[in-house]
Write an enzyme that holds these catalytic residues in place. Structure first.
Site, PDB file in Angstrom:
ATOM      1  N   ASP A  51       0.810  -1.217   0.000  1.00 26.64           N
ATOM      2  CA  ASP A  51       0.000   0.000   0.000  1.00 26.64           C
ATOM      3  C   ASP A  51       0.845   1.271   0.000  1.00 26.64           C
ATOM      4  OD1 ASP A  51      -2.046  -1.807   0.307  1.00 26.64           O
ATOM      5  OD2 ASP A  51      -2.943  -0.814   2.049  1.00 26.64           O
ATOM      6  N   ASP A  52       0.235   2.336  -0.502  1.00 28.02           N
ATOM      7  CA  ASP A  52       0.666   3.735  -0.319  1.00 28.02           C
ATOM      8  C   ASP A  52       1.684   4.235  -1.330  1.00 28.02           C
ATOM      9  OD1 ASP A  52      -1.003   3.516   1.811  1.00 28.02           O
ATOM     10  OD2 ASP A  52       0.524   3.812   3.361  1.00 28.02           O
ATOM     11  N   HIS A 102      -6.009   2.991  -4.500  1.00 25.96           N
ATOM     12  CA  HIS A 102      -5.955   3.260  -3.050  1.00 25.96           C
ATOM     13  C   HIS A 102      -6.318   4.716  -2.756  1.00 25.96           C
ATOM     14  CE1 HIS A 102      -5.008   1.965   0.963  1.00 25.96           C
ATOM     15  NE2 HIS A 102      -3.879   2.644   1.085  1.00 25.96           N
ATOM     16  N   HIS A 106      -5.316   9.484  -0.140  1.00 29.45           N
ATOM     17  CA  HIS A 106      -5.238   8.655   1.063  1.00 29.45           C
ATOM     18  C   HIS A 106      -5.995   9.236   2.259  1.00 29.45           C
ATOM     19  CE1 HIS A 106      -3.399   5.971   4.122  1.00 29.45           C
ATOM     20  NE2 HIS A 106      -3.195   5.173   3.097  1.00 29.45           N
ATOM     21  N   HIS A 198       3.639  -2.415   2.999  1.00 33.77           N
ATOM     22  CA  HIS A 198       3.682  -1.071   2.419  1.00 33.77           C
ATOM     23  C   HIS A 198       4.973  -0.860   1.632  1.00 33.77           C
ATOM     24  CE1 HIS A 198       0.783  -0.856   5.714  1.00 33.77           C
ATOM     25  NE2 HIS A 198       0.232   0.176   5.095  1.00 33.77           N
TER      26      HIS A 198
END
Length: 232
Positions: A51-52, A102, A106, A198
């Site tokens: 993620d991210d 995503h 965020h 991540h």
């Protein structure tokens, strides 16, 4: 109260409970093809998710490790980061990794209106299509925070499946020692798990992967993308 009245009241209550239960079950069945925390427990398959990102350094390093072991992962990309650092995203897509949505910035979408949630998803989607040529079909809400009814409706309208993760959380976003990350995953993983990691600001995740992947392969596990996992 007469026996007839009692029977009538019991009948009404029973009917109410049946209808209520039907609605609850219907809701679960209806959303069962939208929300996923794991795949089938029948096979030794697991999915690595990141993620991210993308991150200009760590995403490339993760891709190097995945390539080393011929493993495909699923990257849940933040749109604004893709704007800033497009090269690792383009590389991930070209090398056959799965790219998921995503949001653009965020946020915690449980605090947003339906309009703003859709905008976050579609703004990210536009960037991913522009950079990879592919429309994402997987969405992961930041922080795993959402309103189920609202998000399921938006997902159906926008052609997405909602991908969460199995209960294992190594909290690698805090960048703990790599051994701590790898030990948590290696010791707790089960068939069908979707593993949360991540690729932004987590350099120890890269080191942990170099332990997690070969260890799990020796145990007979095979790494697949999320779409492959949930299709089994």
């Amino acid at each position: 109260m007469t026996s007839k009245v009692k029977r009538f009241l019991f009948s009404i209550i029973a009917l109410f409970m049946i209808v209520y239960s039907y609605k609850e079950v219907s809701s679960l069945v209806q959303n069962n093809d939208i929300f996923f925390r794991n795949g089938s427990r029948e096979e030794k398959l697991i999915a690595l998710t990141f993620d991210d990102g993308p991150h200009p350094k760590e995403t490339h390093e993760i891709l190097d490790v995945l390539d080393k072991y011929n493993v495909k992962g699923t990257f849940f990309v933040v749109g604004k980061h893709a704007n800033w650092y497009s090269k690792p995203l383009i590389r991930a897509s070209k090398e056959g990794h799965e790219i998921g949505n995503h949001t653009f910035s965020h946020p915690d979408i449980s605090n947003l209106s339906s309009y703003d949630i859709k905008k976050e998803i579609h703004d990210c989607e536009d960037i991913l299509v522009k950079l990879t040529g592919k429309k994402p079909t997987l969405f992961r809400p930041p922080y795993g925070s959402y309103s189920e009814d609202e998000l399921s409706k938006i997902a159906r309208e926008s052609g997405y499946k909602i991908i969460l993760w199995t209960t294992i959380d190594a909290k690698d976003w805090k960048n703990p020692p790599s051994a701590q990350i790898s030990n948590i995953i290696v010791n707790k993983v089960q068939n069908g798990d979707i593993i949360l990691l991540h690729d932004y600001g987590t350099e120890n995740t890269v080191k942990a992967l170099d332990v997690i992947i070969p260890t799990m392969i020796k145990k007979g596990y095979r790494f697949v993308t999320v779409s492959e996992l949930i299709s089994k």
